[in-house]
Design a protein around this motif. Structure first.
Motif, PDB file in Angstrom:
ATOM      1  N   LEU A  75      29.982 -15.848 -46.910  1.00  0.00           N
ATOM      2  CA  LEU A  75      31.211 -16.172 -46.192  1.00  0.00           C
ATOM      3  C   LEU A  75      30.848 -16.263 -44.719  1.00  0.00           C
ATOM      4  CD1 LEU A  75      33.674 -13.723 -48.014  1.00  0.00           C
ATOM      5  CD2 LEU A  75      33.400 -16.185 -48.406  1.00  0.00           C
ATOM      6  N   GLY A  76      31.058 -17.422 -44.152  1.00  0.00           N
ATOM      7  CA  GLY A  76      30.556 -17.697 -42.817  1.00  0.00           C
ATOM      8  C   GLY A  76      31.375 -17.090 -41.700  1.00  0.00           C
ATOM      9  N   ILE A  77      30.843 -17.265 -40.509  1.00  0.00           N
ATOM     10  CA  ILE A  77      31.526 -16.858 -39.287  1.00  0.00           C
ATOM     11  C   ILE A  77      31.703 -18.100 -38.438  1.00  0.00           C
ATOM     12  CG2 ILE A  77      31.425 -15.417 -37.227  1.00  0.00           C
ATOM     13  CD1 ILE A  77      29.441 -13.633 -38.755  1.00  0.00           C
ATOM     14  N   GLY A  78      32.911 -18.450 -38.161  1.00  0.00           N
ATOM     15  CA  GLY A  78      33.189 -19.574 -37.289  1.00  0.00           C
ATOM     16  C   GLY A  78      33.386 -19.070 -35.878  1.00  0.00           C
ATOM     17  N   GLU A  79      34.643 -19.011 -35.444  1.00  0.00           N
ATOM     18  CA  GLU A  79      34.948 -18.500 -34.114  1.00  0.00           C
ATOM     19  C   GLU A  79      34.546 -17.029 -34.029  1.00  0.00           C
ATOM     20  OE1 GLU A  79      35.422 -18.345 -30.494  1.00  0.00           O
ATOM     21  OE2 GLU A  79      35.949 -20.247 -31.435  1.00  0.00           O
ATOM     22  N   GLY A  80      33.891 -16.679 -32.937  1.00  0.00           N
ATOM     23  CA  GLY A  80      33.441 -15.301 -32.754  1.00  0.00           C
ATOM     24  C   GLY A  80      32.010 -15.077 -33.188  1.00  0.00           C
ATOM     25  N   GLY A  81      31.298 -16.159 -33.527  1.00  0.00           N
ATOM     26  CA  GLY A  81      29.907 -16.041 -33.925  1.00  0.00           C
ATOM     27  C   GLY A  81      28.978 -16.765 -32.963  1.00  0.00           C
ATOM     28  N   ILE A  90      27.643 -11.659 -34.524  1.00  0.00           N
ATOM     29  CA  ILE A  90      28.976 -11.493 -33.955  1.00  0.00           C
ATOM     30  C   ILE A  90      28.910 -11.489 -32.430  1.00  0.00           C
ATOM     31  CG2 ILE A  90      30.967  -9.942 -33.804  1.00  0.00           C
ATOM     32  CD1 ILE A  90      30.505 -11.284 -36.519  1.00  0.00           C
ATOM     33  N   ASP A  91      29.823 -12.217 -31.808  1.00  0.00           N
ATOM     34  CA  ASP A  91      29.989 -12.161 -30.360  1.00  0.00           C
ATOM     35  C   ASP A  91      30.836 -10.935 -30.058  1.00  0.00           C
ATOM     36  OD1 ASP A  91      30.545 -12.444 -27.690  1.00  0.00           O
ATOM     37  OD2 ASP A  91      31.373 -14.473 -27.847  1.00  0.00           O
ATOM     38  N   LEU A  92      30.216  -9.900 -29.551  1.00  0.00           N
ATOM     39  CA  LEU A  92      30.919  -8.635 -29.339  1.00  0.00           C
ATOM     40  C   LEU A  92      32.026  -8.742 -28.296  1.00  0.00           C
ATOM     41  CD1 LEU A  92      27.904  -6.145 -29.500  1.00  0.00           C
ATOM     42  CD2 LEU A  92      29.596  -6.696 -31.282  1.00  0.00           C
ATOM     43  N   THR A  93      32.019  -9.824 -27.523  1.00  0.00           N
ATOM     44  CA  THR A  93      33.105 -10.031 -26.558  1.00  0.00           C
ATOM     45  C   THR A  93      34.262 -10.814 -27.178  1.00  0.00           C
ATOM     46  OG1 THR A  93      32.215 -12.121 -25.693  1.00  0.00           O
ATOM     47  CG2 THR A  93      31.394 -10.079 -24.712  1.00  0.00           C
ATOM     48  N   ASN A  94      34.075 -11.290 -28.414  1.00  0.00           N
ATOM     49  CA  ASN A  94      35.116 -12.090 -29.063  1.00  0.00           C
ATOM     50  C   ASN A  94      34.975 -11.937 -30.588  1.00  0.00           C
ATOM     51  OD1 ASN A  94      37.206 -13.941 -29.420  1.00  0.00           O
ATOM     52  ND2 ASN A  94      35.824 -15.699 -29.407  1.00  0.00           N
ATOM     53  N   ILE A  95      35.181 -10.729 -31.073  1.00  0.00           N
ATOM     54  CA  ILE A  95      34.939 -10.396 -32.483  1.00  0.00           C
ATOM     55  C   ILE A  95      35.859 -11.203 -33.396  1.00  0.00           C
ATOM     56  CG2 ILE A  95      35.032  -8.546 -34.211  1.00  0.00           C
ATOM     57  CD1 ILE A  95      34.270  -6.606 -32.000  1.00  0.00           C
ATOM     58  N   PRO A  96      35.316 -11.803 -34.463  1.00  0.00           N
ATOM     59  CA  PRO A  96      36.155 -12.578 -35.390  1.00  0.00           C
ATOM     60  C   PRO A  96      37.279 -11.737 -35.984  1.00  0.00           C
ATOM     61  CG  PRO A  96      33.824 -12.893 -35.861  1.00  0.00           C
ATOM     62  CD  PRO A  96      33.909 -11.785 -34.871  1.00  0.00           C
ATOM     63  N   GLU A  97      38.407 -12.359 -36.235  1.00  0.00           N
ATOM     64  CA  GLU A  97      39.510 -11.658 -36.877  1.00  0.00           C
ATOM     65  C   GLU A  97      39.177 -11.373 -38.337  1.00  0.00           C
ATOM     66  OE1 GLU A  97      42.973 -14.016 -36.247  1.00  0.00           O
ATOM     67  OE2 GLU A  97      43.015 -13.668 -34.089  1.00  0.00           O
TER      68      GLU A  97
END
Length: 433
Positions: A75-81, A90-97
């Motif tokens: 299961l991928g990561i779109g926004e926040g990756g 994971i972008d720790l400044t913008n963690i995926p919901e």
């Protein structure tokens, strides 16, 4: 015409000689032939992050040629990756919901005219009875101008906050999506088209293809579809060459072919030249991740085709995937529950036991803080409902026979790659290589 007839006859003879029932592979596939100028434009758009809300994700992020036109994750990561494939963090400044709830499908052979149904649940498909000839989740709000269902489906990810639009209130596109302004004038699609229109190189290329016409969202989608059609046509595998009488399969792959079309029963669903019946089946797949739920729903279930038809008989049924290049497109299943090809083959042999004993360690899931990936696995009522929906009989195969089927699936591999990844895109944004 005679050549196609001979190939179809070979399809029957091949299956008959395997010891299986006589099953023709059907007419040889027919492909759309797109205009090369549109293809080259579509290539740039496909790899350009300009289409995403925060200008940080392209179509290629989840469908990269390095990863078999998928993303290499269950299961991928779109926004926040940040990053590509299994190295995406994971972008720790913008963690995926949440994780993207379904596995990213491969894009192989979607230019063949037989592919008319898209997404794991088939919620978008060619339908002459619908306005514009396409049935989509947008219903009457769907815009005209898409040349095909492929073009239409290619552009739905830009409306998903988890995939490309971005989290609520982060950018103009995600704000429009949150307010429900999607296809309307000034909505999310128009905002994206305006971005592309403002880039001189795109303006020039669109003018060459369609002189005097505006750059619309549907025009963008049509060009991307043309690229997909051209780039990932994969019909020159060892299997294809053997069907044309150009070479013989290996002894092990030949045994796998006999099992596939015979004892193992794989071709009951994985039929035709591209090993898919394009229908929907429940195979008792373990459910992991957030499930397919609306924002207001509090469950981690994915009802599959039921969400589209409302028919209880479609519960937990998902579209039969083509097996072309299946060796390149791991993980497997609508939610990528199995990261290894052999594991999902073994699941097919005894779905009940596989579901009851499943461990999420068989998947490939990047770490997301506070994610609850096993919620559905611990729900006994849901587990029983999935088991009750199962269409697959139990089958007994030896380890040697499973290895032979794996060899046959390897013979379906044709990693076609024509234009490849562009070095740069007109927006000047980074290209994922």
């Amino acid at each position: 015409m005679i050549y196609k007839l001979l190939i179809s006859i070979l399809g029957v003879l091949l299956v008959m000689s395997s010891g299986a029932r006589a099953q023709s592979l059907g007419p040889t596939p027919e492909f759309v032939t797109p205009d090369l100028s549109s293809v080259k434009l579509g290539q740039l758009l496909f790899f350009d992050p300009i289409l995403s809300g925060n200008k940080n994700i392209s179509c290629a992020t989840c469908h990269h040629p390095k990863l078999g036109t998928s993303d290499g994750l269950s299961l991928g990561i779109g926004e926040g990756g940040i990053g590509l494939g299994t190295e995406r963090l994971i972008d720790l400044t913008n963690i995926p919901e949440q994780r993207i709830p379904r596995n990213s499908p491969g894009l192989w052979n979607l230019g063949a005219t037989e592919f008319t149904t898209f997404f794991h649940d088939g919620r978008l498909e060619t339908d002459p009875a619908q306005p514009n000839g396409i049935r989509t989740p947008l219903g009457m709000h769907m815009r005209p101008g898409f040349k095909s269902a492929l073009a239409a489906q290619a552009m739905f990810p830009v409306l998903s906050p988890d995939e490309m639009a971005g989290h609520y209130s982060e950018n103009d596109v995600s704000k429009a999506v949150r307010m429900g302004f999607l296809t309307q004038v000034g909505g999310a699609w128009d905002l994206i088209a305006a971005r592309v229109d403002a880039i001189p190189e795109y303006e020039r290329r669109f003018e060459e293809i369609s002189p005097g016409e505006d750059i619309t969202f549907t025009a963008i989608a049509n060009a991307i579809a043309d690229f997909i059609v051209f780039e990932w046509r994969a019909d020159n595998s060892a299997f294809d060459r053997s069907m044309r009488g150009e070479e013989a399969l290996s002894e092990e792959a030949s045994l796998g072919l006999k099992l596939f079309y015979g004892k193992a029963g794989c071709s009951e669903c994985h039929s035709g030249w591209f090993q898919t019946d394009h229908k929907f089946h429940s195979i008792a797949m373990p459910q992991i991740g957030p499930g397919k739920a609306a924002r207001f729903e509090n469950h981690a279930r994915d009802d599959g085709r039921l969400r589209v038809t409302g028919n209880p008989e479609d519960a937990f049924a998902f579209r039969t995937p083509s097996l072309r290049n299946v060796t390149l497109t791991a993980p497997y299943g609508h939610n990528g529950a199995f990261s290894q090809l052999e594991d999902i083959i073994r699941h097919h042999l005894d779905p009940s036991t596989s579901l009851r004993t499943y461990s999420v360690e068989l998947a490939l899931l990047p770490e997301i803080p506070k994610s609850d990936d096993t919620r559905s696995l611990l729900d006994s009522a849901q587990l029983n409902a999935i088991l009750d929906s199962n269409d697959l009989p139990e089958i007994s195969l030896t380890n040697k026979e499973i290895s032979a089927i794996l060899a046959f699936l390897g013979a379906l591999e044709d990693p076609a790659n024509r234009l490849g990844v562009p070095k740069e895109v007109p927006s000047g944004l980074p290209v994922e290589n």
